[in-house]
Design a protein around this motif. Structure first.
Motif, short mmCIF file in Angstrom:
data_model
loop_
_atom_site.label_atom_id
_atom_site.label_comp_id
_atom_site.label_asym_id
_atom_site.label_seq_id
_atom_site.Cartn_x
_atom_site.Cartn_y
_atom_site.Cartn_z
N THR A 11 0.83 -1.21 0.00
CA THR A 11 0.00 0.00 0.00
C THR A 11 0.86 1.25 0.00
O THR A 11 0.38 2.33 -0.28
CB THR A 11 -0.95 0.02 1.21
OG1 THR A 11 -0.17 -0.11 2.40
CG2 THR A 11 -1.97 -1.10 1.12
N GLY A 14 2.51 0.77 -4.06
CA GLY A 14 1.60 0.38 -5.13
C GLY A 14 2.19 -0.69 -6.03
O GLY A 14 1.66 -0.95 -7.09
N ASP A 25 -6.96 -2.38 -11.13
CA ASP A 25 -8.14 -1.77 -10.51
C ASP A 25 -8.17 -0.30 -10.93
O ASP A 25 -7.31 0.16 -11.68
CB ASP A 25 -8.13 -1.94 -8.99
CG ASP A 25 -6.93 -1.31 -8.29
OD1 ASP A 25 -6.18 -0.53 -8.92
OD2 ASP A 25 -6.76 -1.58 -7.09
N ARG A 27 -7.51 2.40 -9.32
CA ARG A 27 -6.33 3.17 -8.90
C ARG A 27 -5.16 2.91 -9.83
O ARG A 27 -4.47 3.84 -10.26
CB ARG A 27 -5.95 2.81 -7.46
CG ARG A 27 -4.75 3.61 -6.97
CD ARG A 27 -4.47 3.32 -5.48
NE ARG A 27 -3.38 4.13 -5.01
CZ ARG A 27 -2.09 3.81 -5.13
NH1 ARG A 27 -1.74 2.67 -5.69
NH2 ARG A 27 -1.15 4.61 -4.68
N LEU A 31 -3.33 5.72 -12.05
CA LEU A 31 -1.90 6.00 -11.92
C LEU A 31 -1.20 5.89 -13.27
O LEU A 31 -0.36 6.73 -13.62
CB LEU A 31 -1.26 5.07 -10.90
CG LEU A 31 -1.65 5.31 -9.45
CD1 LEU A 31 -1.09 4.19 -8.56
CD2 LEU A 31 -1.18 6.67 -8.96
#
Length: 163
Positions: A11, A14, A25, A27, A31
């Motif tokens: 976390t 990443g 996903d 995120r 990114l």
């Protein structure tokens, strides 16, 4: 560490530990999008062009025939989900910069607009090659299928929200 399915991701960074792949996903998609867009915007800034201007100019350059402003706005709006009034202002800016020119009721790219888009493409090509190079074709095909599915679903959700 976060465990989702069979992949474990950090976390903090990443990234996935060695030997496991992160699950895609929203995120991860965001990114990747913003990282690649930042590279492009860096090149565009050298030419005094915004991301939205580049997308609109590309739409005009790649069109088979001159487009009306409303046609260009609709095309770019489908891609960027941007406010149509902002897109009309973007087209006005491209006219002021003489990258587009009015041709009756239509807009068409000028030679300067085509040359600028070609210059941006030439400057981003080696960077794109480094970013995308070495990724196996089957991985690119799988990512393409997933991204097309996500785009379709997100477009449908946005249509339902704005209906």
């Amino acid at each position: 560490m976060t465990t989702t399915g069979t992949a474990t991701t950090s976390t903090v960074t990443g990234t996935a530990p060695t030997g496991t792949a992160p699950l895609a996903d929203a995120r991860a998609l965001g990114l990747a999008h913003y990282a690649a867009r930042a590279v492009l915007e860096h090149v565009l800034a050298r030419h005094g062009l915004t991301f939205q201007e580049q997308v609109a100019l590309r739409a005009a350059v790649t069109a088979e025939a001159p487009q009306t402003p409303d046609d260009l706005v609709a095309q770019v709006q489908r891609s960027l989900k941007a406010d149509p009034a902002d897109l009309h202002a973007t087209l006005d800016g491209l006219l002021v910069k003489e990258l587009l020119v009015a041709d009756g009721a239509s807009l068409r790219p000028t030679d300067a607009g085509r040359e600028l888009l070609a210059a941006v493409g030439a400057q981003t090509a080696p960077v794109s090659a480094r970013i995308w190079g070495g990724i196996p074709e089957e991985d690119l095909a799988a990512a393409g299928r997933v991204l097309a599915l996500v785009t379709g679903r997100a477009d449908a959700e946005l249509a339902a929200l704005t209906a």
